[in-house]
Design an enzyme around this catalytic site. Structure first.
Site, PDB file in Angstrom:
ATOM      1  N   ASN A   6       0.854  -1.182   0.000  1.00  0.00           N
ATOM      2  CA  ASN A   6       0.000   0.000   0.000  1.00  0.00           C
ATOM      3  C   ASN A   6       0.897   1.241   0.000  1.00  0.00           C
ATOM      4  O   ASN A   6       1.537   1.539   1.003  1.00  0.00           O
ATOM      5  CB  ASN A   6      -0.886  -0.037   1.258  1.00  0.00           C
ATOM      6  CG  ASN A   6      -1.748   1.203   1.397  1.00  0.00           C
ATOM      7  OD1 ASN A   6      -1.862   2.003   0.469  1.00  0.00           O
ATOM      8  ND2 ASN A   6      -2.363   1.374   2.559  1.00  0.00           N
ATOM      9  N   PHE A   7       0.927   1.938  -1.134  1.00  0.00           N
ATOM     10  CA  PHE A   7       1.812   3.115  -1.233  1.00  0.00           C
ATOM     11  C   PHE A   7       1.259   4.328  -0.495  1.00  0.00           C
ATOM     12  O   PHE A   7       1.977   5.282  -0.260  1.00  0.00           O
ATOM     13  CB  PHE A   7       2.017   3.510  -2.706  1.00  0.00           C
ATOM     14  CG  PHE A   7       2.930   2.603  -3.500  1.00  0.00           C
ATOM     15  CD1 PHE A   7       3.428   1.430  -2.968  1.00  0.00           C
ATOM     16  CD2 PHE A   7       3.301   2.953  -4.800  1.00  0.00           C
ATOM     17  CE1 PHE A   7       4.277   0.606  -3.722  1.00  0.00           C
ATOM     18  CE2 PHE A   7       4.140   2.146  -5.553  1.00  0.00           C
ATOM     19  CZ  PHE A   7       4.630   0.971  -5.022  1.00  0.00           C
ATOM     20  N   LYS A   8      -0.044   4.318  -0.196  1.00  0.00           N
ATOM     21  CA  LYS A   8      -0.688   5.495   0.418  1.00  0.00           C
ATOM     22  C   LYS A   8      -0.416   6.731  -0.446  1.00  0.00           C
ATOM     23  O   LYS A   8      -0.495   6.646  -1.662  1.00  0.00           O
ATOM     24  CB  LYS A   8      -0.219   5.669   1.867  1.00  0.00           C
ATOM     25  CG  LYS A   8      -0.339   4.378   2.667  1.00  0.00           C
ATOM     26  CD  LYS A   8      -0.061   4.579   4.115  1.00  0.00           C
ATOM     27  CE  LYS A   8      -0.124   3.236   4.833  1.00  0.00           C
ATOM     28  NZ  LYS A   8       0.050   3.354   6.258  1.00  0.00           N
ATOM     29  N   HIS A  88      -9.650   1.015   5.164  1.00  0.00           N
ATOM     30  CA  HIS A  88      -8.358   1.272   5.811  1.00  0.00           C
ATOM     31  C   HIS A  88      -8.548   2.256   6.965  1.00  0.00           C
ATOM     32  O   HIS A  88      -9.317   3.208   6.859  1.00  0.00           O
ATOM     33  CB  HIS A  88      -7.349   1.817   4.788  1.00  0.00           C
ATOM     34  CG  HIS A  88      -5.950   1.780   5.326  1.00  0.00           C
ATOM     35  ND1 HIS A  88      -5.478   2.723   6.204  1.00  0.00           N
ATOM     36  CD2 HIS A  88      -4.944   0.894   5.144  1.00  0.00           C
ATOM     37  CE1 HIS A  88      -4.229   2.420   6.528  1.00  0.00           C
ATOM     38  NE2 HIS A  88      -3.881   1.303   5.895  1.00  0.00           N
ATOM     39  N   GLU A  90      -6.815   4.615   8.051  1.00  0.00           N
ATOM     40  CA  GLU A  90      -6.534   6.033   7.771  1.00  0.00           C
ATOM     41  C   GLU A  90      -7.742   6.704   7.139  1.00  0.00           C
ATOM     42  O   GLU A  90      -8.019   7.875   7.388  1.00  0.00           O
ATOM     43  CB  GLU A  90      -5.284   6.148   6.883  1.00  0.00           C
ATOM     44  CG  GLU A  90      -4.023   5.900   7.703  1.00  0.00           C
ATOM     45  CD  GLU A  90      -2.828   5.419   6.914  1.00  0.00           C
ATOM     46  OE1 GLU A  90      -2.853   5.462   5.672  1.00  0.00           O
ATOM     47  OE2 GLU A  90      -1.862   4.982   7.568  1.00  0.00           O
ATOM     48  N   GLU A 157      -5.272  -5.056  10.652  1.00  0.00           N
ATOM     49  CA  GLU A 157      -4.195  -4.090  10.854  1.00  0.00           C
ATOM     50  C   GLU A 157      -4.442  -3.304  12.137  1.00  0.00           C
ATOM     51  O   GLU A 157      -5.179  -2.305  12.121  1.00  0.00           O
ATOM     52  CB  GLU A 157      -4.152  -3.099   9.685  1.00  0.00           C
ATOM     53  CG  GLU A 157      -3.955  -3.736   8.332  1.00  0.00           C
ATOM     54  CD  GLU A 157      -3.444  -2.711   7.328  1.00  0.00           C
ATOM     55  OE1 GLU A 157      -2.310  -2.877   6.879  1.00  0.00           O
ATOM     56  OE2 GLU A 157      -4.160  -1.741   7.030  1.00  0.00           O
ATOM     57  N   GLY A 163       2.648   1.977  10.748  1.00  0.00           N
ATOM     58  CA  GLY A 163       3.599   3.074  10.564  1.00  0.00           C
ATOM     59  C   GLY A 163       4.349   3.453  11.827  1.00  0.00           C
ATOM     60  O   GLY A 163       4.988   4.498  11.896  1.00  0.00           O
ATOM     61  N   SER A 193       3.572  -2.511  10.362  1.00  0.00           N
ATOM     62  CA  SER A 193       5.024  -2.556  10.537  1.00  0.00           C
ATOM     63  C   SER A 193       5.653  -3.891  10.136  1.00  0.00           C
ATOM     64  O   SER A 193       6.591  -4.373  10.771  1.00  0.00           O
ATOM     65  CB  SER A 193       5.411  -2.165  11.970  1.00  0.00           C
ATOM     66  OG  SER A 193       5.015  -0.837  12.227  1.00  0.00           O
TER      67      SER A 193
HETATM   68  C1  PEP Z   1      -0.865   0.046   6.296  1.00  0.00           C
HETATM   69  O1  PEP Z   1      -1.210   1.150   6.673  1.00  0.00           O
HETATM   70  O2  PEP Z   1      -1.578  -0.600   5.498  1.00  0.00           O
HETATM   71  C2  PEP Z   1       0.391  -0.497   6.821  1.00  0.00           C
HETATM   72  C3  PEP Z   1       0.448  -1.779   7.018  1.00  0.00           C
HETATM   73  O3  PEP Z   1       1.396   0.376   7.084  1.00  0.00           O
HETATM   74  P1  PEP Z   1       2.851   0.047   7.717  1.00  0.00           P
HETATM   75  O4  PEP Z   1       3.384  -1.177   7.041  1.00  0.00           O
HETATM   76  O5  PEP Z   1       3.675   1.273   7.409  1.00  0.00           O
HETATM   77  O6  PEP Z   1       2.650  -0.153   9.174  1.00  0.00           O
END
Ligand code: PEP
Length: 229
Positions: A6-8, A88, A90, A157, A163, A193
């Protein structure tokens, strides 16, 4: 295993192309049974070479129309996109997407035959309140969602692990995925992470069918290292 990146709000159209060109070399030597999914920003949605599925991080549940700033089905169809991330944290937290909104999106993209990577995850205060609180919170994120949809993938998640560099402990992942498995027969991804240093341990946990990776997938070498481990 499923490896999803996921590049966001990272990477441009040109840096995504360079990334995908390098990723194509990794894809050529990945295990045939593994799947790789990449969710670039909307500006970089396109067709790319290799055994990879490109998905949208978000779209509005409409074919086309008057929804300023959003993209709909027509914009995804141009590039043959048939996979989408929904729910998600976010988007739920920063953009205020309610469970009702998320469920409407789910229903629309299901109706249009999309593969849906549906994200759920609890905040830290819920995790600290104990297992019952986690269960209630996560199951509430299934409200209005057809869990028997044949193109469903669920990504667990925990918000406190996204993050932050702090992944959930293996025991927490095992217990939570075990709980989710009582409700779900679809593939179950863990996200939060995940990085080259912990991918092998996470991949070995029961009921973990893949990973959704943010930060550590922004660099193609790091994502490739996880796929090839
Ligand atoms: C995400 O937000 O989908 C995610 C897994 O981020 P990260 O790997 O940076 O924790």
């Amino acid at each position: 295993m499923i490896f999803a990146a996921n590049f966001k709000t990272n990477h441009t159209r040109s840096s995504t192309r360079a990334y995908m060109e390098q990723l194509a070399q990794t894809l050529a030597s990945k295990r045939p049974e593994d799947r790789v999914l990449v969710f670039p920003p909307a500006t970089a949605l396109d067709r790319y070479d290799g055994d990879v599925t490109i998905g949208a991080q978000n779209a509005y549940p409409v074919h086309k129309g008057a929804v300023t700033g959003e993209i709909g089905l027509e914009q995804l169809e141009e590039f043959g996109i048939k996979t989408i991330l929904i729910g998600h944290s976010e988007r739920r937290e920063l953009l205020g997407e309610s469970q009702e909104t998320v469920a409407k999106k789910f229903a629309f993209f299901k109706e249009n035959g999309f593969e849906i990577v549906y994200c759920i995850g609890e905040p830290l205060e819920v995790r600290e309140a104990g297992d019952d609180a986690v269960k209630t919170y996560l199951f509430a994120e299934f409200e209005g969602i057809d869990l028997s949809y044949e193109k469903l993938i669920v990504a667990y998640e925990p918000i406190w692990a996204i993050g932050t560099g702090r992944s959930a402990e293996s025991e927490e992942i095992a217990a939570t995925h075990g709980l989710l498995r009582t409700k779900l027969s679809c593939p179950l991804l863990y996200g939060g992470s995940v990085k080259p240093a912990n991918i092998s341990e996470i991949a070995a946990i029961g009921n973990v069918d893949g990973v959704l990776v943010g930060s550590a997938a922004l660099d193609v070498e790091s994502f490739s290292e996880m796929i090839l481990k």
